[in-house]
Structure formats: C-alpha cells, structure tokens
Design a protein around this motif. Sequence first.
Motif, PDB file in Angstrom:
ATOM      1  N   VAL A 254      14.462  82.934  54.705  1.00  0.00           N
ATOM      2  CA  VAL A 254      14.996  82.292  53.507  1.00  0.00           C
ATOM      3  C   VAL A 254      16.487  82.054  53.699  1.00  0.00           C
ATOM      4  O   VAL A 254      17.246  82.976  53.997  1.00  0.00           O
ATOM      5  CB  VAL A 254      14.744  83.166  52.260  1.00  0.00           C
ATOM      6  N   GLU A 255      16.904  80.790  53.526  1.00  0.00           N
ATOM      7  CA  GLU A 255      18.316  80.419  53.669  1.00  0.00           C
ATOM      8  C   GLU A 255      19.091  80.605  52.367  1.00  0.00           C
ATOM      9  O   GLU A 255      20.271  80.906  52.381  1.00  0.00           O
ATOM     10  CB  GLU A 255      18.427  78.951  54.103  1.00  0.00           C
ATOM     11  N   GLY A 256      18.413  80.401  51.245  1.00  0.00           N
ATOM     12  CA  GLY A 256      19.105  80.510  49.964  1.00  0.00           C
ATOM     13  C   GLY A 256      18.133  80.415  48.814  1.00  0.00           C
ATOM     14  O   GLY A 256      16.954  80.074  48.989  1.00  0.00           O
ATOM     15  N   ILE A 257      18.619  80.729  47.629  1.00  0.00           N
ATOM     16  CA  ILE A 257      17.794  80.676  46.433  1.00  0.00           C
ATOM     17  C   ILE A 257      18.654  80.192  45.270  1.00  0.00           C
ATOM     18  O   ILE A 257      19.811  80.588  45.135  1.00  0.00           O
ATOM     19  CB  ILE A 257      17.181  82.064  46.141  1.00  0.00           C
ATOM     20  N   GLU A 258      18.120  79.265  44.468  1.00  0.00           N
ATOM     21  CA  GLU A 258      18.860  78.702  43.341  1.00  0.00           C
ATOM     22  C   GLU A 258      18.036  78.838  42.065  1.00  0.00           C
ATOM     23  O   GLU A 258      16.902  78.378  41.999  1.00  0.00           O
ATOM     24  CB  GLU A 258      19.176  77.224  43.583  1.00  0.00           C
ATOM     25  N   GLU A 259      18.617  79.499  41.089  1.00  0.00           N
ATOM     26  CA  GLU A 259      17.973  79.634  39.789  1.00  0.00           C
ATOM     27  C   GLU A 259      18.482  78.496  38.899  1.00  0.00           C
ATOM     28  O   GLU A 259      19.623  78.521  38.430  1.00  0.00           O
ATOM     29  CB  GLU A 259      18.286  80.999  39.177  1.00  0.00           C
ATOM     30  N   LEU A 260      17.640  77.501  38.684  1.00  0.00           N
ATOM     31  CA  LEU A 260      18.032  76.305  37.950  1.00  0.00           C
ATOM     32  C   LEU A 260      18.238  76.630  36.463  1.00  0.00           C
ATOM     33  O   LEU A 260      17.521  77.437  35.881  1.00  0.00           O
ATOM     34  CB  LEU A 260      16.973  75.221  38.097  1.00  0.00           C
ATOM     35  N   GLY A 261      19.204  75.967  35.855  1.00  0.00           N
ATOM     36  CA  GLY A 261      19.401  76.082  34.413  1.00  0.00           C
ATOM     37  C   GLY A 261      19.894  77.436  33.942  1.00  0.00           C
ATOM     38  O   GLY A 261      19.873  77.715  32.738  1.00  0.00           O
ATOM     39  N   LYS A 262      20.337  78.280  34.863  1.00  0.00           N
ATOM     40  CA  LYS A 262      20.739  79.641  34.495  1.00  0.00           C
ATOM     41  C   LYS A 262      21.884  79.644  33.485  1.00  0.00           C
ATOM     42  O   LYS A 262      21.957  80.524  32.613  1.00  0.00           O
ATOM     43  CB  LYS A 262      21.135  80.398  35.763  1.00  0.00           C
ATOM     44  N   GLU A 263      22.782  78.658  33.592  1.00  0.00           N
ATOM     45  CA  GLU A 263      23.968  78.638  32.725  1.00  0.00           C
ATOM     46  C   GLU A 263      23.763  77.828  31.442  1.00  0.00           C
ATOM     47  O   GLU A 263      24.665  77.751  30.616  1.00  0.00           O
ATOM     48  CB  GLU A 263      25.161  78.060  33.490  1.00  0.00           C
ATOM     49  N   ILE A 264      22.590  77.219  31.290  1.00  0.00           N
ATOM     50  CA  ILE A 264      22.344  76.381  30.106  1.00  0.00           C
ATOM     51  C   ILE A 264      21.722  77.211  28.993  1.00  0.00           C
ATOM     52  O   ILE A 264      20.721  77.898  29.206  1.00  0.00           O
ATOM     53  CB  ILE A 264      21.427  75.197  30.466  1.00  0.00           C
ATOM     54  N   ASP A 265      22.308  77.130  27.813  1.00  0.00           N
ATOM     55  CA  ASP A 265      21.780  77.883  26.675  1.00  0.00           C
ATOM     56  C   ASP A 265      21.974  77.087  25.385  1.00  0.00           C
ATOM     57  O   ASP A 265      23.026  76.477  25.178  1.00  0.00           O
ATOM     58  CB  ASP A 265      22.494  79.240  26.563  1.00  0.00           C
ATOM     59  N   ASN A 266      20.945  77.090  24.538  1.00  0.00           N
ATOM     60  CA  ASN A 266      20.996  76.449  23.213  1.00  0.00           C
ATOM     61  C   ASN A 266      21.148  74.931  23.308  1.00  0.00           C
ATOM     62  O   ASN A 266      21.759  74.298  22.440  1.00  0.00           O
ATOM     63  CB  ASN A 266      22.120  77.044  22.355  1.00  0.00           C
ATOM     64  N   VAL A 267      20.608  74.347  24.367  1.00  0.00           N
ATOM     65  CA  VAL A 267      20.543  72.885  24.498  1.00  0.00           C
ATOM     66  C   VAL A 267      19.100  72.480  24.215  1.00  0.00           C
ATOM     67  O   VAL A 267      18.172  73.008  24.842  1.00  0.00           O
ATOM     68  CB  VAL A 267      20.990  72.404  25.894  1.00  0.00           C
ATOM     69  N   VAL A 268      18.912  71.560  23.277  1.00  0.00           N
ATOM     70  CA  VAL A 268      17.563  71.260  22.785  1.00  0.00           C
ATOM     71  C   VAL A 268      17.275  69.760  22.796  1.00  0.00           C
ATOM     72  O   VAL A 268      18.175  68.939  23.000  1.00  0.00           O
ATOM     73  CB  VAL A 268      17.380  71.799  21.349  1.00  0.00           C
ATOM     74  N   VAL A 269      16.017  69.417  22.558  1.00  0.00           N
ATOM     75  CA  VAL A 269      15.612  68.023  22.398  1.00  0.00           C
ATOM     76  C   VAL A 269      15.994  67.556  20.995  1.00  0.00           C
ATOM     77  O   VAL A 269      15.698  68.227  19.999  1.00  0.00           O
ATOM     78  CB  VAL A 269      14.097  67.860  22.600  1.00  0.00           C
ATOM     79  N   GLY A 270      16.664  66.419  20.925  1.00  0.00           N
ATOM     80  CA  GLY A 270      17.012  65.829  19.638  1.00  0.00           C
ATOM     81  C   GLY A 270      16.613  64.369  19.590  1.00  0.00           C
ATOM     82  O   GLY A 270      16.399  63.731  20.632  1.00  0.00           O
ATOM     83  N   LYS A 271      16.494  63.843  18.387  1.00  0.00           N
ATOM     84  CA  LYS A 271      16.160  62.429  18.202  1.00  0.00           C
ATOM     85  C   LYS A 271      17.253  61.769  17.373  1.00  0.00           C
ATOM     86  O   LYS A 271      17.663  62.302  16.329  1.00  0.00           O
ATOM     87  CB  LYS A 271      14.816  62.292  17.492  1.00  0.00           C
ATOM     88  N   ILE A 272      17.726  60.613  17.843  1.00  0.00           N
ATOM     89  CA  ILE A 272      18.761  59.878  17.101  1.00  0.00           C
ATOM     90  C   ILE A 272      18.096  59.127  15.953  1.00  0.00           C
ATOM     91  O   ILE A 272      17.273  58.232  16.165  1.00  0.00           O
ATOM     92  CB  ILE A 272      19.508  58.900  18.026  1.00  0.00           C
ATOM     93  N   LEU A 273      18.461  59.518  14.717  1.00  0.00           N
ATOM     94  CA  LEU A 273      17.871  58.890  13.542  1.00  0.00           C
ATOM     95  C   LEU A 273      18.672  57.687  13.065  1.00  0.00           C
ATOM     96  O   LEU A 273      18.109  56.695  12.596  1.00  0.00           O
ATOM     97  CB  LEU A 273      17.770  59.910  12.396  1.00  0.00           C
ATOM     98  N   LYS A 274      20.005  57.781  13.207  1.00  0.00           N
ATOM     99  CA  LYS A 274      20.860  56.738  12.639  1.00  0.00           C
ATOM    100  C   LYS A 274      22.162  56.664  13.415  1.00  0.00           C
ATOM    101  O   LYS A 274      22.693  57.683  13.860  1.00  0.00           O
ATOM    102  CB  LYS A 274      21.153  57.058  11.159  1.00  0.00           C
ATOM    103  N   THR A 275      22.661  55.458  13.613  1.00  0.00           N
ATOM    104  CA  THR A 275      23.966  55.257  14.246  1.00  0.00           C
ATOM    105  C   THR A 275      24.800  54.303  13.401  1.00  0.00           C
ATOM    106  O   THR A 275      24.272  53.359  12.816  1.00  0.00           O
ATOM    107  CB  THR A 275      23.828  54.658  15.664  1.00  0.00           C
ATOM    108  N   GLU A 276      26.096  54.566  13.348  1.00  0.00           N
ATOM    109  CA  GLU A 276      27.010  53.657  12.646  1.00  0.00           C
ATOM    110  C   GLU A 276      28.398  53.773  13.258  1.00  0.00           C
ATOM    111  O   GLU A 276      28.743  54.789  13.879  1.00  0.00           O
ATOM    112  CB  GLU A 276      27.056  53.973  11.148  1.00  0.00           C
ATOM    113  N   LYS A 277      29.190  52.740  13.091  1.00  0.00           N
ATOM    114  CA  LYS A 277      30.529  52.721  13.678  1.00  0.00           C
ATOM    115  C   LYS A 277      31.410  53.778  13.032  1.00  0.00           C
ATOM    116  O   LYS A 277      31.323  54.039  11.833  1.00  0.00           O
ATOM    117  CB  LYS A 277      31.175  51.343  13.505  1.00  0.00           C
ATOM    118  N   HIS A 278      32.272  54.372  13.848  1.00  0.00           N
ATOM    119  CA  HIS A 278      33.282  55.297  13.336  1.00  0.00           C
ATOM    120  C   HIS A 278      34.291  54.483  12.525  1.00  0.00           C
ATOM    121  O   HIS A 278      34.756  53.432  12.982  1.00  0.00           O
ATOM    122  CB  HIS A 278      33.977  55.993  14.511  1.00  0.00           C
ATOM    123  N   PRO A 279      34.645  54.924  11.317  1.00  0.00           N
ATOM    124  CA  PRO A 279      35.545  54.116  10.483  1.00  0.00           C
ATOM    125  C   PRO A 279      36.955  53.958  11.038  1.00  0.00           C
ATOM    126  O   PRO A 279      37.650  52.997  10.708  1.00  0.00           O
ATOM    127  CB  PRO A 279      35.564  54.884   9.154  1.00  0.00           C
TER     128      PRO A 279
END
Length: 359
Positions: free
Chosen positions: A32-57
């Motif tokens: 074994v040359e190496g091992i990588e634990e993917l996503g180890k540093e990612i926390d509280n990132v979730v799937v979201g859906k964009i419901l509405k968009t509008e220009k910043h005033p």
Amino acid sequence: MLVPIKWLKDYVDIKFDPKGYVDAMTMSGSKVEGIEELGKEIDNVVVGKILKTEKHPDADKLIVTQCDVGTEVIQIVTGATNIKEGNYIPIAKHGSTLPGGVKIKKGKLRGIESNGMMCSAQELALDLDKVPENMLNGIYILDKEYPLGADIKEVLGLNDTVVEFEITNNRPDCLSVLGIARETAATFGSVMKYPNTDFKENSEDIKDYIDIQVKNNELCPRYSARMIRNIVIKDSPAWMQERLVKAGVRPISNIVDITNFVMLELGHPMHAFDYRDLEDKKIIVRNATPGETIKTLDETERKLDESMLVIADGKKPTGIAGVMGGYGSEIKDDTTEVIFERANFNPVNIRLTSKKLGL
C-alpha cells in the motif's frame, strides 16, 4: 492503482478498518502506497434546492436566493452565474466546515443577510481533473433530485476511503478492482463475489453487420466483439461517474465510461468503435504496412512500421492494437451504433510498439 473501498466491497465482504487493512494487505504482499479518507473535513454540508432568485437591491453582481435545505428555507446571497430556480446544489449551512479548515458562518453581503454558502467543486475539494466538464465552473449542480437536507458526502460518495496500491510487474492479476478483491479475500479469509455477467441479446447475427478477420494469430490469439444499436450518447449514471473519479479516471460519456469501468473492474482494456466509421463494415487485425500512418485519439499523426499490429477497417487503420484507438472512429455525440472490442494481444509486441511510438 487507486481502489475505492465501497467499490471493493461489491466483490468481498470485509469490515474495513484503515490501519488494519493496510497492515494486513502489505504483509500478504500487496504493498500500500497511501490511503485517503474522502470528505473527512466536510461537515454540515447538505443538499438544497433553489426555490427563488432575485437581484440584490444594492449590488449588480449579486443575487438573493431562497433555498430549501429540508428542515428550513434559508436565504443565501451569491455571485454565482450558473444557477437557476429548481437546481439541486450542495449548501454549506451556518456552522459547517469545508476542506482546508474553512468554517462557514452566517453574515451580511451588502446589507442583506446570508445564512450559508453554495459550494463549487473546488470548495468541496473534488478532483477537478476528473470532474465532468460542465461542472468545472461556478456552483456544483447535482445531476438529479436528491432528498433535501441529505448529507452531501453520501450523495457525492465522499464518505469513502481510497487505497493506493503499488502493483509490481509480476502481478498484473492485481491491476484491477477485482484483482485486489481476490487478494483481500485471500488475506482476510473472506468469500469472493464475482460480478453478474448475464445480459440480453436479440436473435440477429453480428456477422450480418461486421466482418472480422485476424491476419496475425500469433500477435492476436483472440479477438471478440459485440454490437449495440439504437444507443443515445449521454452522461453515464452518477454511481459510475463516482467510481471512475475515485479510481482516477475522468468521466466522458456513457459509452466511453463503460469501457473504462470494465477496464478498471476486470483489468482488461476495452475499445468502442463508432460503427458508421468502419469502412466496408470490416475489422481486420493485421500488421501495419511500411510508412502507414494513423491519427490517434490524442489527435497526433503516428507513423507505423510493419512490426506494429493495427486494427483496421476495409481501407485504413482505426487503432494501434493494445496501445491507443484512432481518432476517426471515436465515439461522438450523435453515435447510435457501437462495436465493443475486447481482445488479447501479444504483450511483448505491444510494449515494443509503445516504446517505438513514445506512446
């Protein structure tokens, strides 16, 4: 060789402990040359859906969005230009962490409250060389609808470990996920589960569509092919793209990805021809003629000699056997009929050809 553990578990049932696995495999002869634990540093990132968009005033280049993250609807201000209402995207909520120790907190952008951040491939530390081309710029748009609030590590397959093995020249049987699975089963006393190879075919005879001739049986002891018709070129399924990326291969399209997936799974290369580009509807395995040339998939003109084995149609070479396919018969966006090639070539001849061409 990069081996994702989730893929490995398709073929061998083991309770995976990173250190224990690495130590046992190394002691049994699979270094074994190496091992990588993917996503180890990612926390509280979730799937979201964009419901509405509008220009910043108060800012021309910012937009204000309302996003459903499953448990609530939150407001996010962004400068992204590739998003639209209805997109499913990764959202880093207030208090989340990203690779590199980045912490996301709510704040204000030009006076408007923003309660999180939409994530790009870079911010999730995805390998950009293997991310699909349409995902390289801007926010990472998910390929389909996922449960809102789902952990993005589950959705993108980042809750996985990738082990890198050094495969020595005397162990080509280990140059595949299935090969490493065999070694794993032997090391841990587990049972191997081989992939299902059942498939459906119709009653038509491929010989009515293509004439295959092997002119040099010493350099090509076996050549096999299958034809698939009425296909549509599109992205391959998300699960296949995920596995290819983890194993170090960039997804391209469903047909090309199939050939790469099989190569990584079984350790034997495949090639796909666009059927309409095969002149005289022939595949001829022969030695090149002196001075013959071919434009390979990397768009480089190659000069061949008579020691080199080529795959030709009725008029010209369409690939260099065991080395690289030809540019003329590659899979295109409007390809509808494909010939899959799976062949056995003399390895010494392939090596000599490869060295001569510097390819």
